[in-house]
Design a protein around this motif. Sequence first.
Motif, PDB file in Angstrom:
ATOM      1  N   SER A   6       0.824  -1.213   0.000  1.00 50.83           N
ATOM      2  CA  SER A   6       0.000   0.000   0.000  1.00 50.83           C
ATOM      3  C   SER A   6       0.862   1.269   0.000  1.00 50.83           C
ATOM      4  N   ASP A   7       2.172   1.126   0.176  1.00 53.97           N
ATOM      5  CA  ASP A   7       3.069   2.277   0.125  1.00 53.97           C
ATOM      6  C   ASP A   7       3.198   2.788  -1.302  1.00 53.97           C
ATOM      7  N   ARG A   8       3.365   4.079  -1.426  1.00 58.06           N
ATOM      8  CA  ARG A   8       3.775   4.672  -2.704  1.00 58.06           C
ATOM      9  C   ARG A   8       4.903   5.642  -2.374  1.00 58.06           C
ATOM     10  N   VAL A 151       3.695   3.512   7.726  1.00 64.33           N
ATOM     11  CA  VAL A 151       4.747   3.803   8.710  1.00 64.33           C
ATOM     12  C   VAL A 151       4.778   5.300   9.008  1.00 64.33           C
ATOM     13  N   TYR A 152       4.786   6.096   7.966  1.00 75.00           N
ATOM     14  CA  TYR A 152       4.905   7.546   8.099  1.00 75.00           C
ATOM     15  C   TYR A 152       3.669   8.143   8.764  1.00 75.00           C
ATOM     16  N   CYS A 153       2.489   7.643   8.403  1.00 77.27           N
ATOM     17  CA  CYS A 153       1.252   8.159   8.991  1.00 77.27           C
ATOM     18  C   CYS A 153       1.140   7.834  10.481  1.00 77.27           C
ATOM     19  N   CYS A 180      -6.753   7.862   4.929  1.00 76.50           N
ATOM     20  CA  CYS A 180      -5.339   7.638   4.652  1.00 76.50           C
ATOM     21  C   CYS A 180      -5.143   7.306   3.181  1.00 76.50           C
ATOM     22  N   ALA A 181      -4.125   7.906   2.598  1.00 79.97           N
ATOM     23  CA  ALA A 181      -3.806   7.646   1.198  1.00 79.97           C
ATOM     24  C   ALA A 181      -3.471   6.175   0.976  1.00 79.97           C
ATOM     25  N   THR A 182      -2.939   5.500   1.986  1.00 74.53           N
ATOM     26  CA  THR A 182      -2.604   4.078   1.827  1.00 74.53           C
ATOM     27  C   THR A 182      -3.865   3.229   1.649  1.00 74.53           C
ATOM     28  N   ALA A 183      -5.010   3.771   2.044  1.00 73.21           N
ATOM     29  CA  ALA A 183      -6.286   3.062   1.872  1.00 73.21           C
ATOM     30  C   ALA A 183      -7.065   3.613   0.685  1.00 73.21           C
ATOM     31  N   CYS A 188      -4.432  12.303   3.549  1.00 69.40           N
ATOM     32  CA  CYS A 188      -4.358  11.730   4.896  1.00 69.40           C
ATOM     33  C   CYS A 188      -4.938  12.786   5.832  1.00 69.40           C
ATOM     34  N   ILE A 189      -5.942  12.405   6.604  1.00 65.41           N
ATOM     35  CA  ILE A 189      -6.637  13.363   7.462  1.00 65.41           C
ATOM     36  C   ILE A 189      -6.528  12.923   8.914  1.00 65.41           C
TER      37      ILE A 189
END
Length: 194
Positions: A6-8, A151-153, A180-183, A188-189
């Motif tokens: 899910s990482d970019r 990880v970052y979030c 979350c952008a990963t989802a 990301c909020i």
Amino acid sequence: MKADPSDRIDPRAMVKGTMLRAHLSWATSRFGAGYEPVRQRLSEPVLALLSRPVLPTDWIPVSSLIELDRAIADAAGEPPETTWLALGRHSAALNLTGVYKSFISSEPHRFFERMTVLHHQFQSFGKSVYERTGERSGRIRIESPSTYSRVYCVSGKGYYEEALRLLQAPGPIVVRETECATAGAAACIFELAW
């Protein structure tokens, strides 16, 4: 260590060395000087980066920070999110009482508004927007992230929690990532309350 699907990660995405230094400080306190259990899990490029002093003002690849954080969590043997939260909290505690203590404000809204203005001084991707949602609540949106990782979030959530503690927010302090952008979200909020 393998990346999460899910990482970019944009290879051009960078963060300030202060983040890496804070996470290495946590690893050193946990595993001792040299943090050998972590080093054993790192790729040659990240080991090469760590073989020289990293200054707080240096720009480093976010991919290196994420790889380091995954290795630290793996070496810690706890649920990864527990470690990533701890890394974010430690980063806030170390940096907001040290190098960046001038950013601390006695008013949380002012601190977070100021933080969004300074966003690009600490990371080269995304746009940070802060919105007051109540007398003791707010929302941080990281919009248009070209790079994102769970990880970052999670580390960011820990950072926001500790920042509110350092601001002596009356509490209870609650930080939730609601999108979350990963989802697959566009941003990301983070919802904050104190």
